[in-house]
Design an enzyme around this catalytic site. Sequence first.
Site, mmCIF file in Angstrom:
data_model
loop_
_atom_site.group_PDB
_atom_site.id
_atom_site.type_symbol
_atom_site.label_atom_id
_atom_site.label_comp_id
_atom_site.label_asym_id
_atom_site.label_seq_id
_atom_site.Cartn_x
_atom_site.Cartn_y
_atom_site.Cartn_z
ATOM 1 N N GLY A 1 3.824 0.071 -1.059
ATOM 2 C CA GLY A 1 4.092 -1.026 -2.583
ATOM 3 C C GLY A 1 5.090 -0.624 -3.187
ATOM 4 O O GLY A 1 5.874 -2.203 -4.287
ATOM 5 N N TYR B 1 0.996 -1.067 0.048
ATOM 6 C CA TYR B 1 0.383 0.103 -0.241
ATOM 7 C C TYR B 1 0.627 1.638 -0.041
ATOM 8 O O TYR B 1 1.875 1.055 1.181
ATOM 9 C CB TYR B 1 -0.716 -0.576 1.269
ATOM 10 N N CYS B 2 0.496 2.567 -1.526
ATOM 11 C CA CYS B 2 0.832 3.147 -1.244
ATOM 12 C C CYS B 2 2.854 3.056 -1.099
ATOM 13 O O CYS B 2 3.492 1.977 -1.623
ATOM 14 C CB CYS B 2 0.479 4.303 0.328
ATOM 15 N N ILE B 3 3.409 3.694 -0.266
ATOM 16 C CA ILE B 3 5.316 3.777 -0.036
ATOM 17 C C ILE B 3 5.718 2.262 0.353
ATOM 18 O O ILE B 3 6.628 1.439 -0.416
ATOM 19 C CB ILE B 3 5.914 4.437 0.569
#
Length: 647
Positions: free
Chosen positions: A386, A382-384
């Site tokens: 990822g 998720y987000c960073i």
Amino acid sequence: MAKPPEPPADPAKPAARKPGRPTSPKPPRPVRAKKASASAPTAAPLQDAPTPRAPAPDQAQLIETLSANLAKAAMTAQGALAEAALAQAARTQEPGSAALSPDPFNVAPALTSVMTSLASRPEKLFQAQADLFGRYMDLWASSARQAAGEAPDPAPADKRFKDPAWSENPMFDLMRRSYLLTSDWMNGLIAGVEDVDPAVKRRAQFFTRLLTDAFSPSNFLASNPVALKALAETSGESLVKGMQNFAADMERGAGSLRISQADYGKFVVGENVATAPGQVVWRDELFELIQYAPASETQHQIPLLIFPPWINKFYIMDLQPANSLIRWLSAQGFTVFVCSWVNPDRDKAEYGFDDYLEKGVYRAVEKTLEQTGTDRLNAVGYCIGGTLLGAALAHMAARGDTRVAAATFFAAQHDFAEAGDLLLFTDEHWLAEIERQMDAAGGVLPGAAMADTFNALRANDLIWSFFVSNYLMGKDPPAFDLLFWNADQTRMPKALHMAYLRRMYGENALAEGRFQIGGETVDLSRVTIPLYFQASREDHIAPMNSVYRSARLFGGDVVFTLAGSGHIAGVINPPSARKYKHWTNDALPATLAEWQAGAVEHPGSWWEHWAAWLRPLSGPDIPARDPSKGPLKPIEPAPGAYVKVKS
């Protein structure tokens, strides 16, 4: 100086006698009335001079209460500002303190470039001025028609001015429309500038928008009819409460304003947020590994390991039972593990991407496989989180590591060429400033600094709306779980954060095959496992075009799905909510515009579409796993200890 006229004698009292001369009373002398002439005006009969009527007792009391409350509000604000000034002065005297430079975002040179470009084209500037004059002429004509009884123009769809008080009063209506007209013109003028470096122009646009947002009439008591109405109705109590809120936020920020976005006392992690049942089955210096309890009799054989962003805490995926992604996945038969990152302090200042790869991703993968007895798993970033997972997959591909069978990315970027307004915060001038601040803080970026950055990206929603509500209106912040989580920020290690900003945002090294991690220069195109990418249409942190460009960097079968809403609500959107929409397209053409042209619209959440993709990649059903009966012994119940550490 002229002598003031003496007051007329009171006929009820005798004239004062001179001392020493006796007098005898004389009969009154008859007075003959004069004959009125035809030209002489008739004198009006004498009347008592009117005296000001004293206010009614209740009205006088209201005025007295209002005056006292205004004075109290002013004193409260002054006291808070004085305390803040003292705190700031004391802070600058501390060894190693880092005072913010006068222009940390290097705005002045950007605005100078824009103004120079405008000045070099006087015909364009003249045209813009004529356009502004024409808009004001239309505004005045509309106001004149409205004053003559014509129905007002429809109010703009702007949440700042949604209250009817803005259009009911002609003065405030004119003020509102004049502000919107001028701010729109000014932002359009900057956007239309030519022959300026795009990055410089974008910087000027961003800070011009921040400036025009700040000067909205809704942000000032004297020009906000809603706040003035509350002031009158409460005899000033609303302003007193607002200044008390202001003082409390100044105290909470130790001399810096930290606007409260939620009633933080209403939520306790592990009690009414982050309550999904599970066990911490591994803990080391960098993360806790949480295995969640099954919500079905059988589970898929291949477990699912989630890497949340370390900028925030993982429980955005487990706020309440009704919107908990973790609970929903458990109910779908997935064995869910979550990597709960430590809130790093000074001892982690030198931790970088290599540490988060080896001690984070690889160790979490190893322990998940050990706990479940499988040789592979599926992963989510998720987000960073990822971004890190994508780099880790490329590193695994280079080493021939096949432990991750399939991966999903929520709002995650790997190509940062079109990373949105956050690119403005990666200018070398600002990076040098933020590095200096991190050095002063012992090698970590305080959580509040990251929160300020994200809030600035949506200033009207995350700054000014609360400024008006909390301070001008005197309202209590809402009991909103998502905003409580949003304020529960974490610190950032210097080495990791600076590498992220410089190598990813500044150089786009991961997308261009120049990023080194774990001793390898990684190539995302070598990742050939099945991938699922989710982006959100209104995401201001990981823009949809940036996520789409990222999806096209990988070499395997990639599914891309576009959700409605933004960075959080676009991801955390359970099917039961029946909110927003999502779009799917089996193809992955060259541009997002082409993808959208061929996409199919679906109502509601994208979760079920993702689960349908994930199930065939998750192996056969097996009896549900009990977290307390695996090889790794339980340490403590979910959500664990690391998530409760405050910054």
